[in-house]
Design an enzyme around this catalytic site. Sequence first.
Site, mmCIF file in Angstrom:
data_model
loop_
_atom_site.group_PDB
_atom_site.id
_atom_site.type_symbol
_atom_site.label_atom_id
_atom_site.label_comp_id
_atom_site.label_asym_id
_atom_site.label_seq_id
_atom_site.Cartn_x
_atom_site.Cartn_y
_atom_site.Cartn_z
ATOM 1 N N SER A 29 3.556 5.542 3.584
ATOM 2 C CA SER A 29 4.916 5.350 4.054
ATOM 3 C C SER A 29 5.869 4.759 3.018
ATOM 4 O O SER A 29 7.074 4.675 3.252
ATOM 5 C CB SER A 29 4.892 4.435 5.284
ATOM 6 O OG SER A 29 4.335 3.170 4.969
ATOM 7 N N SER A 51 -0.591 3.633 2.319
ATOM 8 C CA SER A 51 0.861 3.815 2.177
ATOM 9 C C SER A 51 1.419 3.466 0.811
ATOM 10 O O SER A 51 2.560 3.800 0.513
ATOM 11 C CB SER A 51 1.598 3.012 3.248
ATOM 12 O OG SER A 51 1.428 3.601 4.517
ATOM 13 N N LYS A 60 10.639 -2.014 -0.483
ATOM 14 C CA LYS A 60 10.477 -1.128 0.664
ATOM 15 C C LYS A 60 11.217 -1.683 1.876
ATOM 16 O O LYS A 60 11.214 -2.893 2.121
ATOM 17 C CB LYS A 60 8.983 -0.966 0.963
ATOM 18 C CG LYS A 60 8.649 0.057 2.053
ATOM 19 C CD LYS A 60 7.144 0.157 2.227
ATOM 20 C CE LYS A 60 6.740 1.116 3.346
ATOM 21 N NZ LYS A 60 5.279 1.176 3.522
#
Length: 460
Positions: free
Chosen positions: A169, A193, A94
Amino acid sequence: MTQPSSSFPHLAVEPGFFRGRRIADLQEAMASGSLTAQDLVRHAGAAIERLNPQLNAFVHVDIAAALAVAGERDAERASGKVRGPLHGIPVAIKDNVDTADMPTTMGAAHFLGHRPQADARCVALLREAGAIVVGKTLTHEFAYGPTGDRSVQGAARNPWRTTQMTGGSSAGSAAAVASGMVPVALGTDTGGSVRVPSALCGLVGFKPTHGRVSDAGVFPLAPTLEDPGVLANCVEDAQVFMQALSGGTLAPASVAADGVKVGWVANAPFAIDDAAVTACVRAAAERFAGGAVQPAPAVTQHARALQSALGAIQRAEAYEVHAERVESEPGKFDPEVLERLRASRPVQGWEYVRALKERTRLQAEFARLFQQVDVLALPAVAITAPALQQRTVAGPGSAGVRETLLGLTNPWNVLGLPAISLPAGWVNGMPVGLQLVAAAGTDEALLALAASRWQAPQAD
């Protein structure tokens, strides 16, 4: 090599090589010589080249560098050195997690072109375990949002229906694994997330007990709430990944032969209740439990206190991270993220301190609750994936998309508990997730329990 067990007819894209292939299968193929680590990286590169224009999962890719590392891992294997079950496995990171060899932008204009000087500790551990980083995946700007469609690099798209959001996210990580670009990916989880996009994209998503995995080198959102986590195709792959992230401290756990005590948590008052989603998830919980699930004792009575504590802690910590940027460079923020940050500014110091004290009280309450049940069960997300840019959930008693996506996951962040989202099935052709929550520090037991009892639902 074992082939994927389903053609996955619901996917809107032609899946990449890794869709449905487990890490154990890939290791078996490399051990037999039918595949090499370089082959796996080439498969990842081909899938990314074909699928990323449709899904916008990756924001930076370096296949040439990954091939060079793969060559080293292949040479090690040939000499008899295999670092472990991640040896030679392509992974995605990420884009709010530092990588010394690739940019880390946080999905924000403020950090375009930013190159960290060192890997985050979790990335270093993955590399030491033999994993090969092929690229960085899109994050909602500064990881401050559950929709995955607010980033300087655009919006990630759901592989099951590309008009829909992935959730966030950890948006790009979900799209990358669900579509088969890579077999496993790193995410972070502050309020859901990892689990939200895993549920919306049909993956296994695991958030550990707070502090179990080092957050050194992870750009902070709300440090006392967030943790690195994993998005994977199956629980066994999540176990392998978490073993590496924990630096080898995640010891295998045994599972009791007798029944598991599962407490069912009602959506209300945490989130709205979509009858079809709840029915699908409850049926999955009953399959997991081997029978009917009973209402969890005394969970919903703490809902207001949990949400109040979470709101004060997250807003205060997030604004502390960004206060100077909000004042000096507000125009670089996505307007929606800027609005959330400005709304966080009014939190008073006494409110933050009181919320921390309330969290301690609530943690003690839930420690007692877990003396009565092994796990809590509930949907990971109350609805299926909304459309990109959608911000209101239609229907009786309309609700905000952001609040609805996070309502069933964020209570466990404020408590710091381990939680996992498991694919529960499909509603109207879109995935939904069963969330299991366990007592603090029981990460190994939760993963082992999920691995022993969870069976992946099959596409129609």
